[in-house]
Design an enzyme around this catalytic site. Sequence first.
Site, PDB file in Angstrom:
ATOM      1  N   CYS A  93       0.807  -1.219   0.000  1.00 28.56           N
ATOM      2  CA  CYS A  93       0.000   0.000   0.000  1.00 28.56           C
ATOM      3  C   CYS A  93       0.848   1.281   0.000  1.00 28.56           C
ATOM      4  O   CYS A  93       1.464   1.592  -1.004  1.00 28.56           O
ATOM      5  CB  CYS A  93      -0.974  -0.055   1.166  1.00 28.56           C
ATOM      6  SG  CYS A  93      -2.426   0.982   0.912  1.00 28.56           S
ATOM      7  N   ARG A 127     -12.890   5.708  -1.172  1.00 29.43           N
ATOM      8  CA  ARG A 127     -11.896   4.788  -0.609  1.00 29.43           C
ATOM      9  C   ARG A 127     -12.140   3.392  -1.174  1.00 29.43           C
ATOM     10  O   ARG A 127     -13.291   2.947  -1.276  1.00 29.43           O
ATOM     11  CB  ARG A 127     -12.000   4.726   0.914  1.00 29.43           C
ATOM     12  CG  ARG A 127     -11.466   5.950   1.596  1.00 29.43           C
ATOM     13  CD  ARG A 127     -11.075   5.670   3.019  1.00 29.43           C
ATOM     14  NE  ARG A 127      -9.757   5.035   3.122  1.00 29.43           N
ATOM     15  CZ  ARG A 127      -8.618   5.688   2.966  1.00 29.43           C
ATOM     16  NH1 ARG A 127      -8.600   6.969   2.672  1.00 29.43           N
ATOM     17  NH2 ARG A 127      -7.459   5.064   3.081  1.00 29.43           N
ATOM     18  N   HIS A 199      -3.167  -5.819   2.754  1.00 30.59           N
ATOM     19  CA  HIS A 199      -2.765  -5.897   4.159  1.00 30.59           C
ATOM     20  C   HIS A 199      -3.364  -7.185   4.717  1.00 30.59           C
ATOM     21  O   HIS A 199      -3.906  -7.990   3.989  1.00 30.59           O
ATOM     22  CB  HIS A 199      -3.369  -4.732   4.950  1.00 30.59           C
ATOM     23  CG  HIS A 199      -2.873  -3.391   4.575  1.00 30.59           C
ATOM     24  ND1 HIS A 199      -1.717  -2.857   5.068  1.00 30.59           N
ATOM     25  CD2 HIS A 199      -3.396  -2.434   3.767  1.00 30.59           C
ATOM     26  CE1 HIS A 199      -1.548  -1.631   4.596  1.00 30.59           C
ATOM     27  NE2 HIS A 199      -2.543  -1.347   3.799  1.00 30.59           N
TER      28      HIS A 199
HETATM   29  N1  GLN Z   1      -2.114   6.711   1.981  1.00 32.85           N
HETATM   30  C1  GLN Z   1      -2.406   5.761   1.027  1.00 32.85           C
HETATM   31  C2  GLN Z   1      -3.824   5.750   0.480  1.00 32.85           C
HETATM   32  O1  GLN Z   1      -4.795   5.930   1.201  1.00 32.85           O
HETATM   33  C3  GLN Z   1      -1.989   4.408   1.570  1.00 32.85           C
HETATM   34  C4  GLN Z   1      -2.920   3.791   2.565  1.00 32.85           C
HETATM   35  C5  GLN Z   1      -2.421   2.479   3.108  1.00 32.85           C
HETATM   36  O2  GLN Z   1      -1.202   2.240   3.201  1.00 32.85           O
HETATM   37  N2  GLN Z   1      -3.342   1.620   3.557  1.00 32.85           N
HETATM   38  O3  GLN Z   1      -3.962   5.558  -0.699  1.00 32.85           O
END
Ligand code: GLN
Length: 250
Positions: A93, A127, A199
Amino acid sequence: MKLSICHLYPDLLDLYGDRGNILALEARCRWRGIDTEIRRVSLGEDLDFTRADILFIGGGSDREQGILVEDLMRREDNLGKAIDNGLVVLSICGGYQMLGKYYQMMNGQRIEGLGILDVWTIGGEKRLIGNVVVNLDEETLGIPSSKIKSLVGFENHSGKTYLGEGLSPLGKVLSGHGNNGEDSGEGVRYLNVFGTYLHGPLLPKNPHFADLLLELALKRRGDDGYLNDLDDHLEVLAHQAMVTRLLKHG
Ligand code: GLN
Protein backbone atom coordinates in the site's frame (compact mmCIF):
# COMPACT_ATOMS: atom_id res chain seq x y z
CA MET A 1 23.37 -19.27 5.88
CA LYS A 2 21.62 -16.38 7.58
CA LEU A 3 18.92 -14.41 5.73
CA SER A 4 18.97 -10.71 6.45
CA ILE A 5 15.43 -9.32 6.52
CA CYS A 6 15.01 -5.58 6.77
CA HIS A 7 11.87 -3.80 7.96
CA LEU A 8 11.91 -0.20 6.79
CA TYR A 9 9.98 2.37 8.85
CA PRO A 10 8.35 -0.17 11.20
CA ASP A 11 7.18 2.70 13.41
CA LEU A 12 5.56 4.70 10.59
CA LEU A 13 4.35 2.11 8.10
CA ASP A 14 2.58 -0.67 9.96
CA LEU A 15 -1.11 -0.56 9.13
CA TYR A 16 -3.43 -3.52 9.77
CA GLY A 17 -0.73 -5.72 11.23
CA ASP A 18 1.81 -5.34 8.44
CA ARG A 19 4.50 -6.38 10.93
CA GLY A 20 2.96 -9.85 10.78
CA ASN A 21 4.67 -10.24 7.42
CA ILE A 22 8.06 -10.08 9.09
CA LEU A 23 6.89 -12.55 11.75
CA ALA A 24 5.70 -14.94 9.05
CA LEU A 25 8.98 -14.80 7.11
CA GLU A 26 10.97 -15.27 10.29
CA ALA A 27 8.81 -18.18 11.51
CA ARG A 28 8.84 -20.01 8.18
CA CYS A 29 12.63 -19.79 8.14
CA ARG A 30 12.92 -20.92 11.77
CA TRP A 31 10.66 -23.94 11.16
CA ARG A 32 13.05 -24.97 8.41
CA GLY A 33 16.26 -24.35 10.32
CA ILE A 34 17.19 -21.24 8.32
CA ASP A 35 18.72 -18.47 10.44
CA THR A 36 17.44 -14.93 10.05
CA GLU A 37 18.55 -11.54 11.17
CA ILE A 38 15.80 -8.89 11.39
CA ARG A 39 16.93 -5.29 11.01
CA ARG A 40 14.51 -2.47 11.78
CA VAL A 41 15.42 0.84 10.21
CA SER A 42 13.66 4.16 10.53
CA LEU A 43 14.20 7.89 10.09
CA GLY A 44 17.85 8.92 10.29
CA GLU A 45 19.15 5.36 10.67
CA ASP A 46 21.47 3.89 8.09
CA LEU A 47 21.41 0.54 6.41
CA ASP A 48 23.22 -0.80 3.37
CA PHE A 49 20.48 -2.51 1.37
CA THR A 50 23.00 -4.15 -0.92
CA ARG A 51 23.79 -6.46 2.02
CA ALA A 52 20.15 -7.35 2.73
CA ASP A 53 18.25 -10.35 1.38
CA ILE A 54 14.65 -9.20 1.83
CA LEU A 55 13.26 -5.72 2.37
CA PHE A 56 9.77 -5.13 3.71
CA ILE A 57 7.93 -1.79 3.58
CA GLY A 58 4.40 -1.62 4.96
CA GLY A 59 1.52 0.80 4.54
CA GLY A 60 0.65 4.04 6.25
CA SER A 61 -1.54 7.07 5.91
CA ASP A 62 -0.77 10.07 3.69
CA ARG A 63 0.55 11.83 6.78
CA GLU A 64 3.22 9.20 7.45
CA GLN A 65 4.19 9.10 3.78
CA GLY A 66 4.78 12.87 3.93
CA ILE A 67 6.93 12.49 7.07
CA LEU A 68 9.26 9.87 5.65
CA VAL A 69 9.66 10.98 2.05
CA GLU A 70 12.83 13.02 2.65
CA ASP A 71 14.49 10.19 4.52
CA LEU A 72 13.50 7.70 1.83
CA MET A 73 14.95 9.86 -0.94
CA ARG A 74 18.42 9.81 0.58
CA ARG A 75 18.36 6.01 0.24
CA GLU A 76 17.59 6.16 -3.49
CA ASP A 77 21.03 5.22 -4.89
CA ASN A 78 21.73 2.43 -2.46
CA LEU A 79 18.26 0.93 -2.70
CA GLY A 80 18.25 1.23 -6.50
CA LYS A 81 21.57 -0.61 -6.70
CA ALA A 82 20.32 -3.39 -4.42
CA ILE A 83 17.11 -3.79 -6.42
CA ASP A 84 19.00 -3.91 -9.73
CA ASN A 85 21.04 -6.63 -8.10
CA GLY A 86 17.95 -8.71 -7.27
CA LEU A 87 17.05 -7.64 -3.73
CA VAL A 88 13.68 -9.18 -2.82
CA VAL A 89 11.25 -6.44 -1.80
CA LEU A 90 7.71 -6.70 -0.51
CA SER A 91 5.95 -3.35 -0.35
CA ILE A 92 2.38 -2.84 0.78
CA CYS A 93 0.00 0.00 0.00
CA GLY A 94 1.70 3.24 1.14
CA GLY A 95 5.11 1.55 0.80
CA TYR A 96 4.16 0.35 -2.68
CA GLN A 97 3.09 3.87 -3.64
CA MET A 98 6.41 5.31 -2.39
CA LEU A 99 8.44 3.02 -4.68
CA GLY A 100 6.53 4.47 -7.63
CA LYS A 101 6.97 7.84 -9.32
CA TYR A 102 4.59 9.91 -7.22
CA TYR A 103 1.43 9.93 -5.16
CA GLN A 104 -0.88 12.81 -5.98
CA MET A 105 -3.18 13.30 -3.05
CA MET A 106 -6.79 14.37 -3.35
CA ASN A 107 -5.89 17.98 -2.49
CA GLY A 108 -3.62 18.04 -5.55
CA GLN A 109 -0.39 17.95 -3.53
CA ARG A 110 2.21 15.47 -4.68
CA ILE A 111 4.43 13.27 -2.59
CA GLU A 112 7.36 12.26 -4.74
CA GLY A 113 8.27 8.59 -4.87
CA LEU A 114 11.56 6.84 -5.56
CA GLY A 115 10.56 6.09 -9.15
CA ILE A 116 12.00 2.59 -8.95
CA LEU A 117 8.66 1.23 -10.13
CA ASP A 118 7.11 2.74 -13.23
CA VAL A 119 3.80 3.28 -11.46
CA TRP A 120 2.00 6.40 -10.25
CA THR A 121 -0.84 6.96 -7.84
CA ILE A 122 -3.70 9.44 -7.91
CA GLY A 123 -5.89 10.01 -4.86
CA GLY A 124 -9.55 9.27 -5.58
CA GLU A 125 -12.72 10.48 -3.86
CA LYS A 126 -13.85 6.99 -3.01
CA ARG A 127 -11.90 4.79 -0.61
CA LEU A 128 -11.19 1.35 -1.99
CA ILE A 129 -11.81 -0.77 1.03
CA GLY A 130 -12.65 -4.36 1.89
CA ASN A 131 -11.48 -7.92 1.45
CA VAL A 132 -9.82 -8.95 -1.77
CA VAL A 133 -9.27 -12.13 -3.76
CA VAL A 134 -6.72 -12.07 -6.55
CA ASN A 135 -6.19 -14.73 -9.17
CA LEU A 136 -2.40 -14.84 -9.44
CA ASP A 137 -0.73 -14.57 -12.79
CA GLU A 138 1.50 -17.62 -12.86
CA GLU A 139 3.75 -16.25 -15.54
CA THR A 140 4.49 -13.04 -13.64
CA LEU A 141 5.15 -14.96 -10.46
CA GLY A 142 6.69 -18.14 -11.79
CA ILE A 143 4.54 -20.18 -9.41
CA PRO A 144 4.43 -23.94 -9.98
CA SER A 145 0.97 -25.03 -11.05
CA SER A 146 0.45 -27.25 -8.00
CA LYS A 147 0.52 -24.30 -5.60
CA ILE A 148 -2.41 -22.12 -4.53
CA LYS A 149 -3.19 -19.71 -7.30
CA SER A 150 -4.81 -16.92 -5.33
CA LEU A 151 -3.94 -14.18 -2.89
CA VAL A 152 -6.34 -13.02 -0.20
CA GLY A 153 -6.08 -9.86 1.86
CA PHE A 154 -7.62 -6.60 2.98
CA GLU A 155 -7.29 -3.25 1.23
CA ASN A 156 -7.97 0.29 2.37
CA HIS A 157 -6.66 3.08 0.18
CA SER A 158 -7.82 6.18 -1.61
CA GLY A 159 -4.83 6.17 -3.95
CA LYS A 160 -5.41 4.59 -7.34
CA THR A 161 -2.23 3.14 -8.81
CA TYR A 162 -1.57 2.85 -12.53
CA LEU A 163 1.15 0.70 -14.08
CA GLY A 164 3.43 1.86 -16.87
CA GLU A 165 3.75 -0.14 -20.06
CA GLY A 166 5.78 -3.27 -19.68
CA LEU A 167 4.77 -3.89 -16.08
CA SER A 168 2.32 -6.61 -15.16
CA PRO A 169 0.09 -6.83 -12.11
CA LEU A 170 0.44 -9.79 -9.73
CA GLY A 171 -2.93 -10.95 -10.90
CA LYS A 172 -6.54 -10.19 -11.61
CA VAL A 173 -8.96 -9.09 -8.90
CA LEU A 174 -11.85 -11.55 -8.52
CA SER A 175 -13.36 -9.70 -5.57
CA GLY A 176 -12.37 -6.23 -4.34
CA HIS A 177 -10.67 -3.30 -6.09
CA GLY A 178 -6.91 -3.81 -6.41
CA ASN A 179 -4.60 -1.21 -7.93
CA ASN A 180 -7.21 1.28 -9.02
CA GLY A 181 -10.67 -0.31 -9.11
CA GLU A 182 -10.76 0.18 -12.89
CA ASP A 183 -8.57 -2.31 -14.75
CA SER A 184 -8.94 -5.27 -12.34
CA GLY A 185 -5.18 -5.52 -11.84
CA GLU A 186 -3.73 -5.93 -8.38
CA GLY A 187 -0.15 -5.19 -7.39
CA VAL A 188 2.94 -5.35 -9.50
CA ARG A 189 6.16 -7.23 -9.96
CA TYR A 190 9.37 -5.66 -11.24
CA LEU A 191 12.58 -7.74 -10.98
CA ASN A 192 12.27 -9.14 -7.44
CA VAL A 193 10.18 -6.20 -6.19
CA PHE A 194 6.57 -6.92 -5.33
CA GLY A 195 4.01 -4.20 -4.67
CA THR A 196 0.50 -4.89 -3.46
CA TYR A 197 -2.43 -3.25 -1.71
CA LEU A 198 -3.07 -6.31 0.41
CA HIS A 199 -2.77 -5.90 4.16
CA GLY A 200 -4.07 -8.38 6.56
CA PRO A 201 -1.17 -9.12 7.06
CA LEU A 202 -0.51 -10.62 3.66
CA LEU A 203 2.00 -13.41 4.30
CA PRO A 204 0.33 -15.38 7.13
CA LYS A 205 -2.79 -15.45 4.96
CA ASN A 206 -0.81 -16.47 1.89
CA PRO A 207 2.01 -18.78 2.99
CA HIS A 208 2.73 -19.78 -0.62
CA PHE A 209 3.55 -16.15 -1.34
CA ALA A 210 5.85 -15.98 1.71
CA ASP A 211 7.69 -19.02 0.38
CA LEU A 212 8.03 -17.48 -3.05
CA LEU A 213 9.87 -14.52 -1.48
CA LEU A 214 12.10 -16.84 0.56
CA GLU A 215 12.86 -18.99 -2.47
CA LEU A 216 13.88 -15.95 -4.52
CA ALA A 217 16.07 -14.65 -1.70
CA LEU A 218 17.80 -18.01 -1.25
CA LYS A 219 18.39 -18.45 -4.97
CA ARG A 220 19.90 -14.99 -5.17
CA ARG A 221 22.42 -16.17 -2.58
CA GLY A 222 23.39 -19.09 -4.79
CA ASP A 223 21.31 -21.63 -2.85
CA ASP A 224 19.04 -24.02 -4.80
CA GLY A 225 16.04 -22.34 -3.13
CA TYR A 226 14.53 -25.66 -2.05
CA LEU A 227 12.11 -25.21 0.84
CA ASN A 228 10.75 -28.25 2.60
CA ASP A 229 6.97 -28.37 2.99
CA LEU A 230 5.48 -27.07 6.24
CA ASP A 231 2.19 -28.05 7.80
CA ASP A 232 0.09 -25.22 6.37
CA HIS A 233 -3.25 -26.98 6.52
CA LEU A 234 -4.83 -24.38 8.83
CA GLU A 235 -3.56 -21.49 6.71
CA VAL A 236 -4.80 -23.22 3.56
CA LEU A 237 -8.22 -23.88 5.11
CA ALA A 238 -8.54 -20.23 6.16
CA HIS A 239 -7.38 -19.09 2.74
CA GLN A 240 -9.86 -21.31 0.91
CA ALA A 241 -12.71 -20.29 3.25
CA MET A 242 -12.06 -16.65 2.47
CA VAL A 243 -11.92 -17.28 -1.27
CA THR A 244 -15.16 -19.26 -1.20
CA ARG A 245 -17.01 -16.72 0.95
CA LEU A 246 -15.90 -13.70 -1.06
CA LEU A 247 -16.60 -15.23 -4.43
CA LYS A 248 -20.05 -16.22 -3.24
CA HIS A 249 -21.08 -13.11 -1.32
CA GLY A 250 -18.57 -10.41 -2.39
N1 GLN B 1 -2.11 6.71 1.98
C1 GLN B 1 -2.41 5.76 1.03
C2 GLN B 1 -3.82 5.75 0.48
O1 GLN B 1 -4.79 5.93 1.20
C3 GLN B 1 -1.99 4.41 1.57
C4 GLN B 1 -2.92 3.79 2.56
C5 GLN B 1 -2.42 2.48 3.11
O2 GLN B 1 -1.20 2.24 3.20
N2 GLN B 1 -3.34 1.62 3.56
O3 GLN B 1 -3.96 5.56 -0.70
